[in-house]
Design a protein around this motif. Structure first.
Motif, short mmCIF file in Angstrom:
data_model
loop_
_atom_site.label_atom_id
_atom_site.label_comp_id
_atom_site.label_asym_id
_atom_site.label_seq_id
_atom_site.Cartn_x
_atom_site.Cartn_y
_atom_site.Cartn_z
N CYS A 184 14.72 -8.49 2.08
CA CYS A 184 14.81 -8.43 0.63
C CYS A 184 13.42 -8.63 0.05
O CYS A 184 12.52 -9.13 0.72
CB CYS A 184 15.79 -9.47 0.09
SG CYS A 184 15.19 -11.18 0.19
N ALA A 185 13.27 -8.25 -1.23
CA ALA A 185 11.97 -8.38 -1.90
C ALA A 185 11.76 -9.81 -2.40
O ALA A 185 10.63 -10.29 -2.45
CB ALA A 185 11.88 -7.39 -3.06
N CYS A 186 12.83 -10.49 -2.77
CA CYS A 186 12.73 -11.86 -3.31
C CYS A 186 14.06 -12.57 -3.11
O CYS A 186 15.13 -11.98 -3.32
CB CYS A 186 12.35 -11.82 -4.80
SG CYS A 186 12.12 -13.46 -5.53
N HIS A 215 13.27 -1.22 -6.29
CA HIS A 215 14.64 -0.87 -6.68
C HIS A 215 14.70 0.51 -7.33
O HIS A 215 15.67 1.23 -7.18
CB HIS A 215 15.19 -1.93 -7.66
CG HIS A 215 16.59 -1.64 -8.11
ND1 HIS A 215 17.67 -1.63 -7.27
CD2 HIS A 215 17.06 -1.30 -9.36
CE1 HIS A 215 18.78 -1.35 -7.94
NE2 HIS A 215 18.42 -1.13 -9.22
N TRP A 271 10.85 -6.87 -7.43
CA TRP A 271 12.04 -6.14 -7.01
C TRP A 271 12.24 -4.81 -7.75
O TRP A 271 12.94 -3.94 -7.23
CB TRP A 271 13.29 -7.01 -7.16
CG TRP A 271 13.51 -7.58 -8.53
CD1 TRP A 271 14.07 -6.94 -9.60
CD2 TRP A 271 13.20 -8.90 -8.96
NE1 TRP A 271 14.12 -7.76 -10.68
CE2 TRP A 271 13.61 -8.99 -10.32
CE3 TRP A 271 12.62 -10.01 -8.37
CZ2 TRP A 271 13.43 -10.16 -11.06
CZ3 TRP A 271 12.48 -11.14 -9.11
CH2 TRP A 271 12.87 -11.23 -10.45
N LEU A 289 18.82 -5.74 -12.19
CA LEU A 289 19.51 -5.66 -10.91
C LEU A 289 20.99 -5.40 -11.12
O LEU A 289 21.51 -5.63 -12.23
CB LEU A 289 19.31 -6.97 -10.12
CG LEU A 289 17.88 -7.31 -9.72
CD1 LEU A 289 17.80 -8.72 -9.15
CD2 LEU A 289 17.36 -6.30 -8.69
N ARG A 300 17.68 -5.32 -4.17
CA ARG A 300 16.71 -5.75 -3.16
C ARG A 300 16.49 -7.26 -3.17
O ARG A 300 15.50 -7.76 -2.62
CB ARG A 300 15.39 -5.05 -3.39
CG ARG A 300 15.45 -3.54 -3.19
CD ARG A 300 15.58 -3.17 -1.75
NE ARG A 300 14.40 -3.56 -0.99
CZ ARG A 300 14.31 -3.51 0.35
NH1 ARG A 300 15.38 -3.18 1.06
NH2 ARG A 300 13.20 -3.84 0.94
N CYS A 301 17.37 -7.98 -3.81
CA CYS A 301 17.26 -9.44 -3.89
C CYS A 301 18.47 -10.10 -3.25
O CYS A 301 19.60 -9.59 -3.32
CB CYS A 301 17.15 -9.89 -5.36
SG CYS A 301 15.59 -9.45 -6.15
#
Length: 250
Positions: free
Chosen positions: A181-183, A249, A245, A136, A104-105
């Protein structure tokens, strides 16, 4: 002696007799009359002549001006326009950035050599370690072609810092519209400067950038390899941000 007539007081002996007309008394002199116009004309003619006789002849003199001690006036100098000072020409920045996706990044990473990452590159191996530590996927997907600046070698298009910032932000923003995306990780000074509008003082910090959302500013991969002590600061900041994230995730 210019004597015209001469009469003796007494009779001279043996002299010829005198002529009777010479013994007659002369008539008294009567002045003749002169008209006013004739008198005025005579005065007009006689006056200049009399003045000429009374006034001694003067020689014509040429007066030569003497220099005076007074200050001469300063000549007025017209104001000339000041030379136009041109603004210094700022050379376009030079960098290469690669956008990657891991879970998610999104990661906008400075390419140390300007070329794509290779699986055995030390910088890429360090990036994989950082992703594993963050929880991740350690095999990020490449998103699009690398962003290389300046875009053109020649031409008149503006390729200064502001143009570079607008281009990088537009590029990342378009990818975020495809999939949020989260970040967003910004790794390397060019990524922090032209996407996050920040500088090295923002490293390890979380920023909020309009159009890009939450971003995390990090030093470049080469700098982390040259100065390993910075990895501790990366790990401390990562622990504070990991919830961004990991919650989405897992």
């Amino acid at each position: 002696m210019q004597v015209v007539n001469w009469l003796p007081r007494t009779e001279l002996p043996f002299a010829a007799p005198s002529r009777p007309e010479l013994l007659q008394a002369l008539e008294p002199f009567e002045p003749f009359e002169v008209s006013g116009e004739e008198a005025a004309a005579a005065v007009a003619v006689a006056k200049p002549a009399a003045q000429a006789l009374e006034r001694p002849t003067e020689r014509a003199r040429v007066e030569v001006p003497r220099p005076s001690s007074a200050a001469r006036p300063t000549p007025v100098v017209e104001d000339t326009p000041a030379p136009v000072v041109k603004a210094p020409v700022v050379p376009p920045p030079r960098f290469a950035l690669q956008l990657l996706r891991a879970g998610r990044c999104l990661l906008l990473v400075e390419l140390p050599t300007g070329e794509r990452f290779q699986t055995r590159d030390p910088a890429y191996l360090l990036l994989k370690d950082m992703l594993r530590a963050a929880g991740l996927p350690d095999s990020p997907q490449i998103v699009g072609e690398p962003v290389r600046w300046p875009l053109l070698v020649r031409g008149t298009m503006d390729q200064g810092p502001e143009a570079a910032r607008d281009f990088v932000q537009s590029f990342v923003s378009a990818r975020l519209e495809d999939e949020p995306c989260a970040c967003l990780w910004l790794i390397g000074l060019p990524a922090v400067r032209f996407a996050g509008e920040a500088n090295a003082e923002a490293w390890y910090r979380q920023l909020q950038v309009e159009g890009l959302g939450v971003v995390w500013a990090l030093p470049g991969l080469e700098l982390l390899m040259e100065e390993p002590q910075r990895k501790a600061e990366v790990w401390q900041a990562m622990r504070r941000l990991m919830a961004l994230w990991k919650s989405t995730h897992e």
